[in-house]
Design a protein around this motif. Structure first.
Motif, mmCIF file in Angstrom:
data_model
loop_
_atom_site.group_PDB
_atom_site.id
_atom_site.type_symbol
_atom_site.label_atom_id
_atom_site.label_comp_id
_atom_site.label_asym_id
_atom_site.label_seq_id
_atom_site.Cartn_x
_atom_site.Cartn_y
_atom_site.Cartn_z
ATOM 1 N N HIS A 1 0.853 -1.240 0.234
ATOM 2 C CA HIS A 1 0.054 0.090 0.049
ATOM 3 C C HIS A 1 0.914 1.263 -0.001
ATOM 4 O O HIS A 1 0.601 2.342 -0.783
ATOM 5 N N TYR B 1 0.943 3.881 -2.962
ATOM 6 C CA TYR B 1 0.438 5.313 -2.698
ATOM 7 C C TYR B 1 1.573 6.114 -2.955
ATOM 8 O O TYR B 1 1.471 7.386 -3.408
ATOM 9 N N ASP C 1 -5.902 0.306 -3.506
ATOM 10 C CA ASP C 1 -6.214 1.514 -2.728
ATOM 11 C C ASP C 1 -5.169 2.459 -2.637
ATOM 12 O O ASP C 1 -5.409 3.661 -2.669
ATOM 13 N N ARG D 1 -5.350 4.345 -5.840
ATOM 14 C CA ARG D 1 -6.678 5.188 -5.767
ATOM 15 C C ARG D 1 -6.149 6.571 -5.096
ATOM 16 O O ARG D 1 -6.197 7.739 -5.473
ATOM 17 N N ALA D 2 -5.340 6.238 -4.076
ATOM 18 C CA ALA D 2 -4.786 7.423 -2.864
ATOM 19 C C ALA D 2 -3.823 8.468 -3.801
ATOM 20 O O ALA D 2 -3.720 9.486 -3.901
ATOM 21 N N CYS E 1 -13.314 0.316 -2.270
ATOM 22 C CA CYS E 1 -12.332 1.242 -2.540
ATOM 23 C C CYS E 1 -12.552 2.099 -3.806
ATOM 24 O O CYS E 1 -12.313 3.076 -3.900
ATOM 25 N N LYS F 1 -14.999 4.718 -3.489
ATOM 26 C CA LYS F 1 -14.658 5.811 -2.707
ATOM 27 C C LYS F 1 -13.982 6.496 -3.971
ATOM 28 O O LYS F 1 -13.793 7.901 -3.573
ATOM 29 N N CYS F 2 -13.025 5.836 -4.543
ATOM 30 C CA CYS F 2 -12.162 6.675 -5.710
ATOM 31 C C CYS F 2 -13.001 7.575 -6.573
ATOM 32 O O CYS F 2 -12.875 8.645 -6.914
ATOM 33 N N GLU G 1 -14.774 10.593 -4.898
ATOM 34 C CA GLU G 1 -13.856 11.559 -4.601
ATOM 35 C C GLU G 1 -13.526 12.396 -5.618
ATOM 36 O O GLU G 1 -13.213 13.703 -5.440
#
Length: 508
Positions: free
Chosen positions: A230, A234, A265, A268-269, A301, A304-305, A308
């Protein structure tokens, strides 16, 4: 249209009726006679908060720390002679006040290592967070401690320092601790490396930890790999994350959906939606293995992506996509999707939020109570107090019980708007319906009522809280007592003392 359909669904859920509903102008009819102070009263000093016995302990401690003999006698030995029972002399809840008042940051740190348990388990995360925040000049104190240590520290002390550094988000300190251990030939266990990885801020930081791990002969576990993957994704190092996953068999580990969801995730972040979507499609295709197909967490996830980035139509389509693959939504998925629509604002988005809830109620994926409470939390979190109250009224009228989470969220929003009387009214309604809100909600409402001089309502609420065994954090209760005594309400102040929760000692 969504809200009208929801009303019909609510009417079908039960015939139980709650006849008492809050008058819309209830809080407006009461005039406030007392303004909220601009600041909280100054924090009580350590000497006022400690008993006379503990005052003596503090004086003795300062004497030991300042003694010229400290250089010839190991400090832990001197402290143990002075205080045979550290946990009795210095309870954990007093440490955040005590540590900044010791003679130097280094002595504060050395005292802490003596005071905290010498063996696992570590103190609770809450305790570690409080201690990390109170230690003075931690970025300088830890390197100074390490550089002045002629011998290796006990392994539990290294673990404690790593945990504190993680809570303080000090990755350079975590790395220095790992290197100090390696210099003495001490192999950290996996939990030590995991603590350092949690605060890694870049792919380079992750690589530094993994390199020390490799030279120490320690193989990563699946949870550690999940964290590392992750962090790498990230930071935009998708190739590094994929390489680490591919090497898992070398460590005796098998890649699974949790690892790939962590990578998804991270993507995504990082902001690469296309890369994240490509990975999800690869997971859906089955080429990564039977244990790597997306689950509800993966699709959450994705939602959420999309939320946002305001891509609400695509976010809504994920529900059909996952159900078609036999993956049913849970409360977290629904909350993420409904939160997205509520945050988007506008009647169209709000209607879509209701539509999602109605569909799930009809499909039976979740109970009506679960769905409507998710919506209640989302409306409250989006600042839609009026909409939330309207939904809560319809739920109570038709027998769909508010959850403690939903009710607490709504009352918190009323408190944020300083609608103290309405908040108090809702607490009473929910109490009559067997719903107990969080203790911090009662504390907030009591504080607002007391400051606005709504004494009768505050007294009634305090009695309710006492009957239910609800306690209020000591700091809030102390402030309420001081506030009430300033205005001559000794009786009400005595009631508050009955609700006071003593500071909790989490471990010894």
């Amino acid at each position: 249209m969504g809200r009208q359909t929801m009303n019909r669904l609510l009417e079908a859920s039960s015939s139980r009726v709650q006849t008492s509903l809050p008058p819309s102008s209830y809080s407006q009819e009461r005039k406030n006679s007392f303004r909220r102070p601009n600041q909280m009263p100054p924090r009580l000093s350590l000497l006022r908060r400690l008993s006379t016995h503990r005052d003596t302990n503090l004086a003795t401690l300062l004497g030991v720390l300042r003694s010229p003999q400290a250089s010839s006698t190991p400090l832990p030995h001197a402290l143990s002679r002075a205080f045979p029972s550290p946990s009795d002399a210095f309870p954990l809840h007093t440490l955040p006040d005590l540590l900044p008042r010791l003679p130097s940051p280094l002595l504060s740190l050395r005292f802490l290592l003596w005071r905290l348990p010498p063996s696992p388990p570590l103190p609770s995360p809450h305790t570690l967070s409080s201690v990390a925040a109170s230690l003075p000049d931690l970025p300088s104190a830890v390197p100074l401690l390490l550089s002045t240590s002629q011998h290796p520290l006990p392994l539990p002390h290294y673990a404690l320092l790593l945990a504190i550094s993680a809570h303080a988000s000090l990755f350079p300190i975590s790395l220095a601790i790992l290197r100090h251990m390696r210099s003495f030939g001490i192999a950290p266990d996996v939990s030590c490396f995991h603590s350092a990885l949690r605060v890694a801020g870049s792919p380079g930081d992750v690589s530094a930890v993994l390199d020390i791990m490799s030279t120490s002969g320690v193989d990563p576990t699946v949870p550690l790999i999940v964290t590392a993957v992750h962090k790498l994704a990230y930071g935009g190092d998708f190739e590094g994350a994929r390489c680490l996953i591919d090497k898992m068999p070398e460590f005796g580990c098998v890649a699974n959906v949790v690892v790939y969801t962590a990578m998804f995730d991270g993507m995504r972040a990082f902001g690469d939606v296309d890369a994240a979507m490509g990975l999800l499609e690869e997971m859906e295709g089955g080429g990564l293995g039977a244990g790597c197909v997306p689950n509800v967490v993966s699709y959450t996830c994705l939602v959420k992506c999309l939320c946002e980035r305001g891509r609400m139509v695509e976010a809504l389509s994920v529900l059909d996509r996952m159900v078609a693959r036999g993956v049913m939504p849970n409360r977290v998925f629904v909350r993420t999707l409904v939160d997205g629509f509520c945050a988007a604002g506008g009647d169209g988005s709000l209607d879509s939020a209701y539509d999602v809830v109605e569909r799930l109620v009809v499909d039976g994926a979740l109970s009506s109570g679960q769905c409507y409470n998710v919506l209640l939390v989302a409306l409250s979190g989006a600042g839609m107090a009026g909409e939330a109250e309207g939904l809560a009224q319809r739920m109570m009228k038709k027998g769909v019980q508010l959850s403690p989470l939903g009710g607490s969220a709504m009352v918190r929003e009323l408190c944020r708007r300083k609608r103290w009387l309405d908040a108090c009214y809702w607490l009473r309604l929910m109490d009559d319906d067997g719903v107990l809100c969080d203790s911090d909600v009662y504390a907030s409402v009591l504080l607002g009522l007391s400051e606005e001089r709504h004494i009768l309502e505050a007294l009634a609420l305090m009695r309710k809280a006492m009957d239910k065994g609800i306690c209020i954090e000591a700091s809030c209760a102390d402030y309420l007592v001081q506030l009430l005594k300033q205005h001559g309400d000794e009786e009400l102040a005595s009631h508050v003392l009955g609700l006071r929760r003593s500071p909790q000692v989490l471990s010894h």
